[in-house]
Design an enzyme around this catalytic site. Structure first.
Site, PDB file in Angstrom:
ATOM      1  N   CYS B  90       0.829  -1.208   0.000  1.00  0.00           N
ATOM      2  CA  CYS B  90       0.000   0.000   0.000  1.00  0.00           C
ATOM      3  C   CYS B  90       0.864   1.259   0.000  1.00  0.00           C
ATOM      4  O   CYS B  90       1.508   1.560  -0.995  1.00  0.00           O
ATOM      5  CB  CYS B  90      -0.972  -0.047   1.188  1.00  0.00           C
ATOM      6  SG  CYS B  90      -2.309   1.151   1.066  1.00  0.00           S
ATOM      7  N   HIS B 207      -3.491  -5.778   1.135  1.00  0.00           N
ATOM      8  CA  HIS B 207      -2.791  -5.955   2.415  1.00  0.00           C
ATOM      9  C   HIS B 207      -2.730  -7.426   2.836  1.00  0.00           C
ATOM     10  O   HIS B 207      -3.608  -7.886   3.580  1.00  0.00           O
ATOM     11  CB  HIS B 207      -3.518  -5.166   3.504  1.00  0.00           C
ATOM     12  CG  HIS B 207      -3.365  -3.689   3.375  1.00  0.00           C
ATOM     13  ND1 HIS B 207      -2.371  -2.988   4.025  1.00  0.00           N
ATOM     14  CD2 HIS B 207      -4.059  -2.785   2.651  1.00  0.00           C
ATOM     15  CE1 HIS B 207      -2.474  -1.704   3.722  1.00  0.00           C
ATOM     16  NE2 HIS B 207      -3.483  -1.548   2.889  1.00  0.00           N
ATOM     17  N   GLU B 209      -0.898  -8.648   5.043  1.00  0.00           N
ATOM     18  CA  GLU B 209      -0.672  -8.751   6.494  1.00  0.00           C
ATOM     19  C   GLU B 209      -1.985  -8.746   7.277  1.00  0.00           C
ATOM     20  O   GLU B 209      -2.012  -9.128   8.447  1.00  0.00           O
ATOM     21  CB  GLU B 209       0.254  -7.625   6.980  1.00  0.00           C
ATOM     22  CG  GLU B 209      -0.388  -6.257   7.180  1.00  0.00           C
ATOM     23  CD  GLU B 209      -0.577  -5.490   5.880  1.00  0.00           C
ATOM     24  OE1 GLU B 209      -0.533  -6.092   4.795  1.00  0.00           O
ATOM     25  OE2 GLU B 209      -0.796  -4.259   5.951  1.00  0.00           O
TER      26      GLU B 209
END
Lengths: 91, 241
Positions: B90, B207, B209
């Site tokens: 990002c 994302h 994560e």
């Protein structure tokens, strides 16, 4: 010497400018229906201490390419570099 | 094979938001996380480095434009030039593009809105630290949350990227089919992630994560972090260093 520089940064033509589109879409509501191709850019004003106008202009060009604009998506145009004779730059 | 856990550095800039989730993801997948600070010229002996998501320096001027000049970035450039794995997520992707470590740039979403939703992305190449060992065509579900995620590049640059296989992920439907309705930000060629020529630097808007823990939803981030941990311990490709 102190020089005042004015740099204009705009998205390259052809790249969609959502901010311009939003403004363009709002203008007819205020009665202006004859407006098209609205583009939103940035205006950067700088005061540079340099030995002469040429040095100041060269530096402003370098700064425009390295930081003020991203050459992949933006064009930077130096609109003006003038001697700050009356101390406007201090304001 | 080595028994050592891969050390993955996670850089925190002023305004980073997802650094802690990135650290958690590294640990959850069996790696050793190394928190790094933007103001230090030290990568803490990391085997790989993540630039996490967020709004570094408040997105002032342009997303990533100020962060790219942070002291840690000098070290990171040398690390990348040495062929070590670097991942930008990002805002981290935006920073890598601003730093010219990745091609192209990211501008405001075509739909003019901030988007926050789950997306499916299709793996386009296994030649990146996030896709090593994955098969092209595989679809992974991960979230996006950004206002400026529209990937753009000059026409000839896009052609070169496609020709050289630099596109790593594309937005797609759950079966891997492309379509404008699956492209959350109007990115050129539905591009969600790209890599550099050497194949060791990769950036993506989604994302991974946030998609690790099965208790919290889809786990499309697991294969990406597994690939990163594997890539982190691989020797530097000969010729790059």
């Amino acid at each position: 010497m102190r020089y005042v520089a004015r740099v204009e940064v705009s998205l390259k033509p052809g790249l969609l400018d959502p901010q311009g589109k939003a403004i363009e879409g709002s203008l007819p509501a205020l009665g202006w229906s004859n407006v098209s191709d609205v583009r939103v850019g940035k205006y950067v004003r700088l005061v540079v201490d340099a030995t002469d106008l040429e040095a100041a202009t060269t530096q402003v060009g370098d700064m425009s390419r390295r930081l003020l604009s991203n050459p992949v998506i933006e064009d930077a145009v130096i609109r003006e570099v003038v001697e700050d004779a009356v101390g406007n730059g201090r304001a | 094979m080595t028994a050592r856990a891969p050390r993955v550095g996670v850089v925190t800039f002023p305004g980073s938001l997802d650094d802690r989730d990135a650290v958690r993801a590294v640990r959850a997948m069996g790696g050793e996380a190394v928190p790094l600070w933007h103001g230090e010229r030290d990568l803490g002996g990391a085997d790989a480095v993540i630039l996490p998501g967020g709004f570094s320096y408040g997105d002032y001027l342009r997303t990533g434009a100020i962060a790219r000049f942070a002291p840690v970035m000098e070290e990171l450039r040398a690390f990348a030039d040495a062929g070590r794995p670097v991942v930008g997520i990002c805002n981290g992707f935006q920073i890598l593009c601003e730093a010219s470590l990745l091609p192209g740039a990211l501008i405001r979403n075509a739909g003019r809105r901030f988007v926050c939703r789950w997306v499916d992305v299709r793996v386009e190449t296994s030649l990146s630290p996030l896709t090593a060992g994955l098969v092209a065509g595989e679809v992974l579900r991960v979230p996006v949350k950004h206002g400026e995620g529209q990937f753009v590049a000059r026409g000839d640059e896009l052609d070169r990227m496609e020709g050289d296989g630099l596109v790593v992920f594309r937005y797609c439907d759950p079966d891997g089919a492309l379509g404008a309705e699956h492209n959350p930000n109007g990115s050129a060629a539905a591009i969600a992630g790209v890599r550099n020529e050497a194949g060791n630097v990769v950036g993506l808007m989604p994302h991974p994560e946030h998609a690790i823990d099965p208790d919290l939803g889809p786990t499309g981030g697991q294969p990406m972090f597994a690939a990163l941990l594997q890539s982190a311990l691989e020797p530097v490709a000969s010729g790059i260093r």
